[in-house]
Enzyme design. Structure first.
Site, PDB file in Angstrom:
ATOM      1  N   ARG A  30       0.826  -1.210   0.000  1.00  0.00           N
ATOM      2  CA  ARG A  30       0.000   0.000   0.000  1.00  0.00           C
ATOM      3  C   ARG A  30       0.854   1.251   0.000  1.00  0.00           C
ATOM      4  O   ARG A  30       0.373   2.348   0.241  1.00  0.00           O
ATOM      5  CB  ARG A  30      -0.912   0.015   1.240  1.00  0.00           C
ATOM      6  CG  ARG A  30      -1.998  -1.029   1.171  1.00  0.00           C
ATOM      7  CD  ARG A  30      -2.803  -1.103   2.428  1.00  0.00           C
ATOM      8  NE  ARG A  30      -3.279   0.208   2.873  1.00  0.00           N
ATOM      9  CZ  ARG A  30      -4.089   0.328   3.935  1.00  0.00           C
ATOM     10  NH1 ARG A  30      -4.435  -0.741   4.613  1.00  0.00           N
ATOM     11  NH2 ARG A  30      -4.507   1.498   4.313  1.00  0.00           N
TER      12      ARG A  30
ATOM     13  N   ASN B 279       0.721  -3.769  10.245  1.00  0.00           N
ATOM     14  CA  ASN B 279       0.328  -2.368  10.448  1.00  0.00           C
ATOM     15  C   ASN B 279      -0.364  -1.836   9.196  1.00  0.00           C
ATOM     16  O   ASN B 279       0.210  -1.856   8.117  1.00  0.00           O
ATOM     17  CB  ASN B 279       1.599  -1.549  10.717  1.00  0.00           C
ATOM     18  CG  ASN B 279       1.390  -0.078  10.464  1.00  0.00           C
ATOM     19  OD1 ASN B 279       0.676   0.555  11.211  1.00  0.00           O
ATOM     20  ND2 ASN B 279       1.960   0.445   9.403  1.00  0.00           N
ATOM     21  N   GLU B 280      -1.613  -1.416   9.340  1.00  0.00           N
ATOM     22  CA  GLU B 280      -2.356  -0.822   8.218  1.00  0.00           C
ATOM     23  C   GLU B 280      -2.385  -1.754   6.996  1.00  0.00           C
ATOM     24  O   GLU B 280      -2.397  -1.311   5.846  1.00  0.00           O
ATOM     25  CB  GLU B 280      -1.715   0.504   7.797  1.00  0.00           C
ATOM     26  CG  GLU B 280      -1.755   1.561   8.868  1.00  0.00           C
ATOM     27  CD  GLU B 280      -0.852   2.748   8.548  1.00  0.00           C
ATOM     28  OE1 GLU B 280      -0.837   3.686   9.334  1.00  0.00           O
ATOM     29  OE2 GLU B 280      -0.145   2.708   7.521  1.00  0.00           O
ATOM     30  N   GLN B 281      -2.300  -3.052   7.270  1.00  0.00           N
ATOM     31  CA  GLN B 281      -2.308  -3.961   6.115  1.00  0.00           C
ATOM     32  C   GLN B 281      -2.617  -5.363   6.622  1.00  0.00           C
ATOM     33  O   GLN B 281      -2.106  -5.750   7.697  1.00  0.00           O
ATOM     34  CB  GLN B 281      -0.940  -3.954   5.425  1.00  0.00           C
ATOM     35  CG  GLN B 281      -0.828  -4.913   4.232  1.00  0.00           C
ATOM     36  CD  GLN B 281      -1.818  -4.595   3.130  1.00  0.00           C
ATOM     37  OE1 GLN B 281      -3.024  -4.647   3.344  1.00  0.00           O
ATOM     38  NE2 GLN B 281      -1.319  -4.277   1.956  1.00  0.00           N
TER      39      GLN B 281
END
Lengths: 261, 229
Positions: free
Chosen positions: B161, B201-203
């Site tokens: 991302r 994290n964030e994924q």
């Protein structure tokens, strides 16, 4: 030797691999290094290559001013520049059926070790323990020579001019910390944290060894009735059947020095 | 009642898994997060003696009796936590690591973690781009009552991302990732402060890794019944 664990956290030396012509076998038999023979230097173990270079003032501390810009990045120097030898000695004389394990709680990223001339491999991965049974390759006189060659991550990546979160993201191809290519809060770490970054120890056991116990508690009757479940592995490394007594004991310290068993 | 001895034969070269009969405790002192009560810890010692030889090995660990539950609250979409059946309002801090060059020390961990407790926090979240934190970190979180949210090594920026988009399938060697994850769980799983494993994290980790982590980390059915009268 006394049953139990001993940390190997002092008396380590380090040198850049490209500056050492000797092999691991020679380093741990006929040509052990000493602190006074250049290019060997005192090493910080546990620690990283850069931590050792900063400790010896070979490079400035990267966290002051723009000093980090003066330290060559692994992308420019190549991986061999931060591939380092670490060397130490330890005293251990086993009795009878005793066994000895050499334990690395974590290295980054892969390595080979030589103990008294014998080679063993430390496979890749920053977040895995290595426990090697070295009983059969200890030195008869008890004085053991250990050399470890540590290689950086396979994909150290390159920091783009604009920096960014995780540089060019190449480090993500390995199983390692990702901040080392730099983030909005952190400058790039020039050696990508290559090194023996966690505890090194030797542990002496008898014929049977305890491995990775797992403790779980279960609760009933509104936390009045509680059970402790303990599962563990045992390994019998002797050549005969071991008749074992397994003990589990739970103590808690009450006030002062009074213990409840 | 808290001392038990069992007997077992282990064949030459064999590696066996053994579960002690469960130990009963009546109203033990429970471990509570910072601000909810004391962080009671019990010293559990396991040892093995071999006939004709004597003491062969021993192991010990400071263990806290506590039950940590967490689930997504449908009303808010947030994750709610309970400790020993009591809901807890999480006041957490982000943690990356002690030192960028991994100059880690017990003293630094104790100081940093006590600082979090003194700030009246009750959780520390270990960011995926940093480390699987070390036993010394968890030891002081046990002592000072900081619950730990520990992420595995997948971050949104680096894994699918970020800019540029990269590594959409995570690290090259998925077997190595799972080997490291399993060994990390074995290293840390007995700590009272360990409250939550998080894929990244964030994924979300690549599907095969996420499924394997969920499978390995689900609660053993034997303990589903825990808590009934």
């Amino acid at each position: 030797a006394e049953i139990g664990k001993t940390k190997l956290d002092s008396g380590w030396l380090a040198a850049r691999s490209t500056e050492i012509q000797l092999t691991g076998t020679q380093l741990t038999t006929t040509h052990p290094p000493t602190k006074s023979t250049a290019p060997w230097m005192e090493a910080a173990v546990p620690g990283t290559v850069l931590g050792t270079l900063v400790k010896n003032k070979v490079v400035p501390d990267p966290f002051y001013g723009l000093e980090n810009e003066t330290i060559v990045d692994i992308a420019d120097s190549g991986r061999e520049f931060y591939t380092f030898w670490f060397f130490t000695t330890f005293q251990c004389k086993l009795l009878g059926e005793q066994q000895l394990d050499l334990n690395f709680r974590a290295i980054n990223y892969s390595g080979e070790l030589y103990l008294n001339g014998h080679k063993k491999v430390l496979p890749k991965g920053m977040f895995r323990r290595h426990s090697l049974d070295v009983t059969d390759i200890l030195h008869p006189d008890g004085q053991n020579l250990l050399a470890v060659l540590i290689h950086p991550p396979d994909h150290p990546g390159r920091i783009p001019p604009e920096g960014g979160q995780g540089g060019d993201h190449e480090i993500g191809k390995d199983v390692a910390t990702q901040y080392v290519e730099g983030w909005d809060w952190m400058a790039p770490i020039r050696d990508r944290n290559t090194g023996i970054w966690d505890e090194v120890s030797i542990s002496v056991t008898g014929p049977v060894k305890i491995i990775d116990p797992h403790l779980v508690s279960s609760f009933f009757d509104n936390y009045k009735r509680v059970y402790l479940h303990a599962t563990t592995e045992f390994e019998n490394r002797s050549k005969w059947v071991a008749e074992c007594s397994l003990n589990i004991q739970v103590t808690t310290e009450l006030e002062g020095d009074v213990c409840l068993v | 009642e808290h001392l038990q001895t069992q007997h077992m034969l282990i064949h030459p070269g064999a590696r066996v898994q053994y579960t002690f009969p469960q130990l009963f405790f009546y109203k033990p002192n429970l471990w509570w997060p910072n601000g909810m009560g004391k962080q009671a810890l019990y010293n559990v010692q396991i040892s093995v003696e071999v006939k004709g030889y004597g003491k062969s090995d021993s192991w010990s660990h400071l263990f806290g009796f506590r039950k940590i539950e967490s689930y997504i609250d449908n009303a808010t979409g947030g994750r709610l936590f309970k400790v020993n059946g009591q809901p807890i309002f999480i006041r957490g801090g982000n943690w990356i690591l002690s030192d960028g060059l991994l100059r880690l020390s017990k003293e630094r961990y104790r100081t940093d973690i006590k600082f979090h407790a003194d700030m009246n926090l009750n959780m520390i979240r270990c960011w995926a781009g940093g480390l699987a934190e070390r036993p010394e970190f968890y030891h002081y979180c046990d002592i000072y009552g900081l619950l730990v949210w520990q992420e595995f090594w997948i971050t949104g920026d680096v894994d699918g991302r970020g800019i540029p988009v990269s590594n959409p399938n995570g690290p090259l060697d998925h077997d190595l990732f799972m080997l490291c994850a399993r060994d990390t769980v074995k290293l840390l799983r007995n700590h009272a402060s360990l409250a939550l494993w998080v894929g990244g994290n964030e994924q979300v980790p690549p599907k095969d890794l996420n499924d394997a982590l969920k499978n390995d980390l689900k609660l053993h059915p034997y303990f589903e019944s825990s808590g009934e009268t």
